[in-house]
Design a protein around this motif. Structure first.
Motif, short mmCIF file in Angstrom:
data_model
loop_
_atom_site.label_atom_id
_atom_site.label_comp_id
_atom_site.label_asym_id
_atom_site.label_seq_id
_atom_site.Cartn_x
_atom_site.Cartn_y
_atom_site.Cartn_z
N LYS A 1 -1.01 12.45 5.06
CA LYS A 1 -0.21 12.43 6.29
C LYS A 1 1.28 12.14 6.09
O LYS A 1 2.11 12.60 6.85
N ARG A 2 1.62 11.31 5.12
CA ARG A 2 3.01 10.89 4.94
C ARG A 2 3.44 11.00 3.46
O ARG A 2 3.86 10.02 2.86
N PRO A 3 3.35 12.17 2.85
CA PRO A 3 3.65 12.28 1.41
C PRO A 3 5.07 11.86 1.05
O PRO A 3 5.29 11.26 0.00
N LEU A 4 6.03 12.12 1.92
CA LEU A 4 7.42 11.76 1.60
C LEU A 4 7.64 10.26 1.66
O LEU A 4 8.47 9.71 0.92
N GLN A 5 6.87 9.56 2.53
CA GLN A 5 7.03 8.11 2.65
C GLN A 5 6.52 7.38 1.42
O GLN A 5 6.84 6.20 1.22
N ALA A 6 5.75 8.06 0.58
CA ALA A 6 5.26 7.42 -0.65
C ALA A 6 6.41 7.05 -1.58
O ALA A 6 6.25 6.21 -2.47
N PHE A 7 7.59 7.67 -1.36
CA PHE A 7 8.76 7.38 -2.20
C PHE A 7 9.78 6.52 -1.46
O PHE A 7 10.90 6.35 -1.92
N ASN A 8 9.38 5.98 -0.31
CA ASN A 8 10.26 5.14 0.50
C ASN A 8 9.85 3.68 0.33
O ASN A 8 8.88 3.24 0.96
N PRO A 9 10.52 2.89 -0.49
CA PRO A 9 10.10 1.51 -0.76
C PRO A 9 10.13 0.62 0.48
O PRO A 9 9.30 -0.28 0.61
N ILE A 10 11.06 0.86 1.38
CA ILE A 10 11.13 0.04 2.61
C ILE A 10 9.90 0.27 3.48
O ILE A 10 9.29 -0.68 3.98
N TYR A 11 9.53 1.55 3.64
CA TYR A 11 8.33 1.87 4.43
C TYR A 11 7.09 1.25 3.79
O TYR A 11 6.25 0.66 4.48
N LEU A 12 6.98 1.39 2.47
CA LEU A 12 5.82 0.84 1.77
C LEU A 12 5.75 -0.67 1.93
O LEU A 12 4.67 -1.23 2.23
N TRP A 13 6.88 -1.35 1.75
CA TRP A 13 6.89 -2.81 1.85
C TRP A 13 6.53 -3.27 3.25
O TRP A 13 5.70 -4.17 3.43
N LYS A 14 7.12 -2.66 4.27
CA LYS A 14 6.85 -3.06 5.66
C LYS A 14 5.40 -2.79 6.04
O LYS A 14 4.76 -3.61 6.70
N THR A 15 4.88 -1.65 5.63
CA THR A 15 3.50 -1.30 5.98
C THR A 15 2.51 -2.22 5.31
O THR A 15 1.57 -2.72 5.95
N LEU A 16 2.70 -2.49 4.01
CA LEU A 16 1.78 -3.37 3.29
C LEU A 16 1.88 -4.80 3.81
O LEU A 16 0.87 -5.52 3.89
N ALA A 17 3.08 -5.24 4.19
CA ALA A 17 3.25 -6.58 4.76
C ALA A 17 2.53 -6.69 6.09
O ALA A 17 1.90 -7.72 6.40
N ARG A 18 2.60 -5.62 6.87
CA ARG A 18 1.91 -5.61 8.17
C ARG A 18 0.39 -5.62 7.97
O ARG A 18 -0.34 -6.30 8.68
N MET A 19 -0.07 -4.87 6.97
CA MET A 19 -1.50 -4.87 6.65
C MET A 19 -1.96 -6.26 6.23
O MET A 19 -3.00 -6.75 6.68
N GLN A 20 -1.20 -6.91 5.36
CA GLN A 20 -1.58 -8.23 4.88
C GLN A 20 -1.62 -9.24 6.02
O GLN A 20 -2.48 -10.12 6.06
N LYS A 21 -0.68 -9.14 6.95
CA LYS A 21 -0.68 -10.05 8.09
C LYS A 21 -1.95 -9.90 8.91
O LYS A 21 -2.53 -10.88 9.38
#
Length: 367
Positions: free
Chosen positions: A111-131
């Motif tokens: 769904k989001r292949p380009l976001q795989a190279f976006n460190p800000i998106y990855l960090w925010k998403t993983l932080a939200r998942m962990q919360k």
């Protein structure tokens, strides 16, 4: 319809109650063409399956007084093997699992292949998942089935209920929500596949001061749980949404009665002496201690129902007697002692052949 007609088919056989797109369409077409329909579905009783010609007949059988009773200790719990790993207690919050990470990166790839190279998106998403993981007990895995950004709002909303205390005082009805999408609601729930609607109808018959305690299914995701669902529940003054760790057994025992569309909680409840109210075609709906919802139903009719455990054993024995011997769903072989696949195939095939020829009666049928 064209394929069925061209084939010359006279019968249509299903190995579960039609509840997906393709099998529901096939069932409706076969029914409209006048084909003889035979539906098989597994029971929770080891080595027993049910049969019927119409999903509307599910759970409808005649209690034969000559049937051998199904002996069970009062308060004993059925073996719900598919709920393995689900606890009924509070514990420390969890962490993102390896399965969740796999689901997340699968989502990125698809769904989001380009976001795989976006460190800000990855960090925010993983932080939200962990919360989210940290808000729920370790055994509750929010993204065990799949990951999607749309699921965040659902789990973040559910997390807001996790820190509240569970009050079992006073009179209340316990309503545990069922997992969706699933046969038990989509095919057997009728209009009450909308579980919020069932709770709305339940609230209408309750006297002042009686609460409805609602617990979400521990395997549920955001599907059919959009903002409107919870908005409707919040509009009902007597509804309280429980944390995921609330003990379903304690809730069942302390409630005036339990209510569900078709959920197995009703079967659990009557085994401990608590009445059950069902809104859909539950397999246990004709057993002693169970009341089916109707327009003129009163609260007292359910809450004041006294369960005679001996009568329950008799009605359960009649239900088992109406079932056929064998397994038609491979997942249920694990509860059959010394299961033999060849013997099972022979028994099931013989039974189905007799059902198709109408030389054997179906388990469920309209009276």
């Amino acid at each position: 319809a064209q394929k069925l007609t061209a084939s010359g088919a006279t019968h249509c056989l299903f190995f579960n109650v039609p509840h997906l797109a393709y099998d529901t369409a096939l069932y409706q077409v076969a029914k409209s063409l006048g084909l003889k329909i035979a539906i098989m579905t597994q029971s929770l009783f080891p080595n027993r399956f049910y049969s019927m010609a119409d999903p509307a007949d599910y759970g409808d059988f005649t209690i034969d007084e000559t049937s051998e009773p199904y002996l069970m200790e009062k308060g004993s719990k059925p073996d719900l093997f598919y709920m393995k790993g689900i606890k009924q207690e509070r514990e420390a919050g969890g962490r993102i699992t390896g399965k969740a990470m796999l689901q997340f990166f699968t989502f990125l790839a698809v769904k989001r292949p380009l976001q795989a190279f976006n460190p800000i998106y990855l960090w925010k998403t993983l932080a939200r998942m962990q919360k989210i993981y940290g808000s729920f007990p370790k055994w509750r895995d929010p993204f065990w089935r799949f990951f999607h950004e749309d699921e965040f709002a659902y789990f973040e909303h559910l997390a807001s209920y996790e820190d509240q205390e569970v009050d079992l005082s006073g009179n209340f009805v316990y309503f545990p929500l069922q997992f969706q999408p699933e046969m038990t609601t989509s095919a057997l729930g009728g209009r009450y596949r909308d579980q919020a609607y069932a709770i709305e109808r339940l609230a209408e018959i309750l006297p002042e001061g009686v609460r409805i305690l609602v617990k979400e299914n521990p395997k549920q995701g955001g599907y059919m749980r959009g903002p409107l669902f919870f908005h409707r529940l919040k509009r009902i003054p007597c509804v309280t949404i429980l944390p995921s760790w609330a003990d379903t057994h304690a809730l069942t025992a302390a409630s005036k009665f339990v209510a569900a569309t078709t959920g197995t909680v009703g079967w659990e409840a009557i085994r401990v002496g608590t009445p059950a109210l069902v809104f859909g075609k539950a397999w246990y709906r004709k057993l002693h201690g169970v009341v089916e919802f109707r327009e003129d139903l009163t609260y007292e009719e359910v809450a004041e129902l006294k369960i005679d455990h001996t009568e329950l054993e008799k009605s359960a024995g009649a239900l088992i007697e109406s079932a056929h011997e064998g397994v038609v769903d491979r997942h249920y072989t694990k509860i059959v002692q010394d299961f033999d696949e060849i013997i099972n195939q022979e028994k099931v095939a013989a039974t189905i052949w007799n059902l198709l020829r109408s030389s054997e009666k179906t388990s469920f049928y309209p009276e």
